[in-house]
Design a protein around this motif. Structure first.
Motif, short mmCIF file in Angstrom:
data_model
loop_
_atom_site.label_atom_id
_atom_site.label_comp_id
_atom_site.label_asym_id
_atom_site.label_seq_id
_atom_site.Cartn_x
_atom_site.Cartn_y
_atom_site.Cartn_z
N MET A 264 15.08 65.38 36.57
CA MET A 264 15.74 64.98 35.34
C MET A 264 17.26 64.95 35.49
SD MET A 264 13.36 64.27 33.21
CE MET A 264 12.54 63.68 34.71
N ARG A 265 17.79 65.83 36.34
CA ARG A 265 19.25 65.86 36.54
C ARG A 265 19.74 64.64 37.31
NH1 ARG A 265 18.37 71.62 37.14
NH2 ARG A 265 18.27 71.48 39.43
N GLU A 266 18.81 63.96 38.00
CA GLU A 266 19.19 62.80 38.80
C GLU A 266 18.88 61.47 38.10
OE1 GLU A 266 20.62 63.11 41.78
OE2 GLU A 266 20.51 65.30 41.70
N VAL A 267 18.26 61.55 36.93
CA VAL A 267 17.75 60.34 36.27
C VAL A 267 18.57 59.99 35.05
CG1 VAL A 267 15.77 59.38 35.01
CG2 VAL A 267 15.40 60.68 37.10
N THR A 269 19.18 58.78 31.36
CA THR A 269 18.38 59.01 30.15
C THR A 269 17.75 57.72 29.64
OG1 THR A 269 19.83 60.84 29.52
CG2 THR A 269 18.39 59.94 27.82
N GLN A 270 18.49 56.62 29.66
CA GLN A 270 17.95 55.34 29.19
C GLN A 270 16.80 54.86 30.07
OE1 GLN A 270 18.68 53.46 26.33
NE2 GLN A 270 19.60 55.45 25.83
N GLU A 271 16.93 55.06 31.37
CA GLU A 271 15.84 54.69 32.28
C GLU A 271 14.60 55.53 31.98
OE1 GLU A 271 15.76 52.22 34.17
OE2 GLU A 271 17.82 51.70 34.69
N LEU A 272 14.82 56.82 31.72
CA LEU A 272 13.71 57.72 31.43
C LEU A 272 13.02 57.31 30.13
CD1 LEU A 272 12.08 60.23 32.13
CD2 LEU A 272 13.81 61.61 30.97
N ALA A 273 13.82 56.95 29.12
CA ALA A 273 13.25 56.53 27.84
C ALA A 273 12.36 55.31 28.01
CB ALA A 273 14.37 56.24 26.84
N LYS A 274 12.81 54.35 28.80
CA LYS A 274 11.99 53.16 29.05
C LYS A 274 10.74 53.51 29.86
CE LYS A 274 15.28 50.48 30.72
NZ LYS A 274 15.90 49.29 31.36
N ALA A 275 10.90 54.38 30.85
CA ALA A 275 9.78 54.74 31.72
C ALA A 275 8.66 55.42 30.96
CB ALA A 275 10.27 55.64 32.85
N ILE A 287 7.36 66.00 30.53
CA ILE A 287 8.81 65.79 30.57
C ILE A 287 9.50 66.55 29.45
CG2 ILE A 287 10.65 64.07 30.39
CD1 ILE A 287 9.06 63.88 32.99
N PHE A 288 8.98 66.41 28.23
CA PHE A 288 9.63 67.04 27.06
C PHE A 288 9.68 68.56 27.21
CE2 PHE A 288 7.90 63.27 24.46
CZ PHE A 288 9.02 62.51 24.78
N ARG A 289 8.64 69.15 27.81
CA ARG A 289 8.60 70.61 27.96
C ARG A 289 9.68 71.12 28.91
NH1 ARG A 289 2.94 69.99 28.38
NH2 ARG A 289 3.07 70.45 30.62
N ASN A 290 10.18 70.24 29.75
CA ASN A 290 11.18 70.66 30.74
C ASN A 290 12.59 70.23 30.34
OD1 ASN A 290 9.92 71.94 33.31
ND2 ASN A 290 8.48 70.34 32.69
#
Length: 346
Positions: A264-267, A269-275, A287-290
């Motif tokens: 998560m520190r390397e990703v 946020t917008q990319e993660l939201a789309k993914a 993901i949310f739990r972490n």
């Protein structure tokens, strides 16, 4: 929805039941919880057909119910026998327990849709013995055999092959498409000294990138890395295609919490939201739990306000995150647990 007709009348004896009617009786007998789980594995048209048959059931005759369950048990027993020892073995055991005619009937019903795969005799061989048996063969022959083996056995053999032919065998599996029955028969003849019966004259599909990915996912990390590196030198495009499919985005649930937090520190946020737009709730929850409550809340808002996203864009974002995960693994920052290995260690 088809209309009821004269042929839809309640059958008077068990032999007059259709396969659909037997399936409906079986589902009702199993109860709603188990039936719901079965439905998850059926096609939409199969669910619709089966639902229609269940809806038409009035009351289930107790004798019919018992006969359906007994038939199902016999069929599963026969299938297990075939899987463990082949058709002849299954027929022999069934004849001893059920009698010749009933054994023949069950085998015929199973084999009417069952194709006996090539190298059936080899698939029942211990991988260690098979390794000694085939490692002197031509790489194409080895690739053909491994493509027809269960991935867990194929992975054991692949990782124990000499280094100089590992990547060559992997490449041949990945680029394999269809093999003619004549070639299969000839390889079987040489290996077993007699022809093995093929149930169909159709060309048989095996191998391909999906096949080698499934095998490589089960080999140890050092063998996988060595094979991939060799492929990168010989066929960079093929190596890249294999790497893309080695770890799919949904496999992120295999990572432990600390590893996910590093990812998560390397990703972005917008990319993660789309993914996360088109994945199962299990993946989203992981993901949310972490994340902190505030960060998770913001991410959920981003996903909601983002609106519809093209599947192509979702997949591109997922692939970027997968590349990040593999990069972290290659650098030793995280370790992805594989079959037969210890749990993930960070």
């Amino acid at each position: 929805m088809p209309k009821a007709s004269a042929s839809n009348k309640k059958p008077h004896d068990y032999k007059s039941l259709t396969g659909r009617q037997k399936a409906a009786i079986f589902m009702v007998s199993m109860g709603s919880d188990i039936s719901a789980e079965v439905f998850k594995h059926l096609r939409e048209d199969e669910v619709e057909t089966l639902t229609f048959e269940i809806a038409r059931l009035d009351t289930v005759d107790s004798d019919f119910k018992e006969s359906v369950l007994r038939e199902f048990q016999d069929m599963m027993k026969a299938q297990n026998y075939i899987t463990s020892g082949g058709i002849d073995f299954a027929r022999e055991l069934l004849e001893k327990s059920l009698g010749s005619q009933k054994a023949i009937d069950i085998i015929n019903r199973l084999t009417s849709s069952l194709q006996v795969r090539p190298f059936d005799f080899i698939r029942r061989t211990d991988p260690a013995h098979l390794l000694n048996f085939i490692q002197q063969e031509h790489p194409q022959t080895i690739a053909l055999i491994l493509a027809y083996l269960e991935p867990n056995k194929a992975s054991i053999i692949l990782q124990n092959l000499p280094d100089d032919i590992q990547s060559e065998v992997a490449r041949r599996i990945a680029t394999m498409d269809r093999t003619s029955p004549d070639v299969l028969r000839e390889v079987e003849r040489v290996l077993e000294k007699k022809l093995s019966t093929l149930s169909s004259e159709d060309y048989t599909a095996a191998g391909g990138v999906g096949s080698i990915v499934e095998i490589l996912n089960l080999v140890d990390r050092s063998s996988e890395k060595s094979i991939i590196e060799s492929l990168e030198e010989d066929d960079p495009d093929l190596a890249e295609e294999i790497k893309k499919r080695m770890f799919v985005f949904e496999d992120i649930v295999m990572l432990d919490d600390r590893a996910i937090q590093k990812v998560m520190r390397e990703v972005d946020t917008q990319e993660l939201a789309k993914a996360l737009k088109s994945v199962e709730p299990e993946v989203q929850d992981k993901i949310f739990r972490n994340m902190s409550k505030r960060a998770a809340s913001m991410l959920k808002e981003d996903m909601e306000f983002m609106g519809p996203v093209r599947l192509k864009d979702v997949e591109e974002s997922q692939q970027k995150i997968v590349s990040t995960i593999r990069h972290l693994e290659d650098n030793g920052d995280i370790v992805i647990a594989r079959s037969g290995e210890d749990e993930l260690v960070v």
